[in-house]
Write a protein that holds these residues in place. Structure first.
Motif, PDB file in Angstrom:
ATOM      1  N   PRO A  43       0.818  -1.220   0.000  1.00  0.00           N
ATOM      2  CA  PRO A  43       0.000   0.000   0.000  1.00  0.00           C
ATOM      3  C   PRO A  43       0.849   1.266   0.000  1.00  0.00           C
ATOM      4  O   PRO A  43       1.966   1.281   0.523  1.00  0.00           O
ATOM      5  N   ALA A  44       0.301   2.313  -0.595  1.00  0.00           N
ATOM      6  CA  ALA A  44       0.942   3.627  -0.541  1.00  0.00           C
ATOM      7  C   ALA A  44       0.944   4.095   0.910  1.00  0.00           C
ATOM      8  O   ALA A  44       0.032   3.781   1.676  1.00  0.00           O
ATOM      9  N   VAL A  45       1.985   4.836   1.287  1.00  0.00           N
ATOM     10  CA  VAL A  45       2.162   5.261   2.674  1.00  0.00           C
ATOM     11  C   VAL A  45       2.464   6.755   2.712  1.00  0.00           C
ATOM     12  O   VAL A  45       3.327   7.232   1.980  1.00  0.00           O
ATOM     13  N   GLY A  46       1.778   7.474   3.610  1.00  0.00           N
ATOM     14  CA  GLY A  46       2.175   8.832   3.931  1.00  0.00           C
ATOM     15  C   GLY A  46       1.328   9.931   3.328  1.00  0.00           C
ATOM     16  O   GLY A  46       0.687   9.771   2.297  1.00  0.00           O
ATOM     17  N   HIS A  47       1.365  11.057   4.017  1.00  0.00           N
ATOM     18  CA  HIS A  47       0.820  12.316   3.523  1.00  0.00           C
ATOM     19  C   HIS A  47       1.942  13.128   2.894  1.00  0.00           C
ATOM     20  O   HIS A  47       1.720  13.929   1.996  1.00  0.00           O
TER      21      HIS A  47
END
Length: 181
Positions: free
Chosen positions: A130-134
């Protein structure tokens, strides 16, 4: 580990290729908007591969400097085997700064790709994580080649250590965390 992609065909903004001073500016901008208590640093990678150890080294350094909201250190890495479980523990009220190593073009080695967007871990090695972070920082630790696992294994430890130190120094400069001995 993230492959160097400056933009894709969806509507993701470009990541900004940044040097050390621009990296410091990136973290100062985040610090101007959010307190340290509002953030969690997710330092992605493994202690079993030189090139992919950047995240856990940054995490270890942040913990040594007194940061509390850190996921991913050399002792307890946040890697492909546990990423989903580790990010599931993050409180919904936290903003996430994701930090990872990546491979890129020869001219980009030693630079950082920073952005107000998530990063996609393990993209260059074909993992569907999964994509992670703002916010994200991807450190270009070596050039991309036909065998990314081998490239990561033969990445210079000196390069990884230097870039990890620059990232942790930039974070500390922005958030004024006390140095812990």
């Amino acid at each position: 580990m993230q492959e160097l992609i400056l933009s894709d065909t969806i509507s993701r903004p470009k990541l900004k290729k940044s040097n050390q001073e621009q990296l410091r500016s990136f973290f100062r901008q985040i610090a101007a908007q959010y307190s340290l208590a509002q953030l969690t640093f997710v330092c992605i990678g493994t202690d079993r591969s030189t090139g992919d150890a950047l995240g856990p080294i940054v995490g270890l350094e942040l913990v040594r400097r007194g940061f509390n909201n850190v996921i991913g250190t050399l002792e307890l890495p946040c890697d492909a085997s546990n990423l989903k479980e580790r990010i599931a523990t993050i409180s919904e009220d936290k903003l996430v700064v994701a930090i990872d190593a990546c491979l890129g073009q020869p001219a980009t080695v030693g630079y950082y790709l920073v952005g107000n967007q998530s990063l996609q871990p393990a993209q260059s090695v074909g993992k569907g994580l999964p994509a992670v972070g703002h916010y994200s920082v991807a450190a270009v630790v070596n050039e991309h080649g036909p065998k990314p696992y081998w490239t990561l294994q033969t990445t210079s430890l000196h390069t990884v250590m230097l870039m990890a130190q620059e990232i942790s120094d930039a974070i500390c400069a922005a958030f004024c965390a006390p140095l812990q001995s």
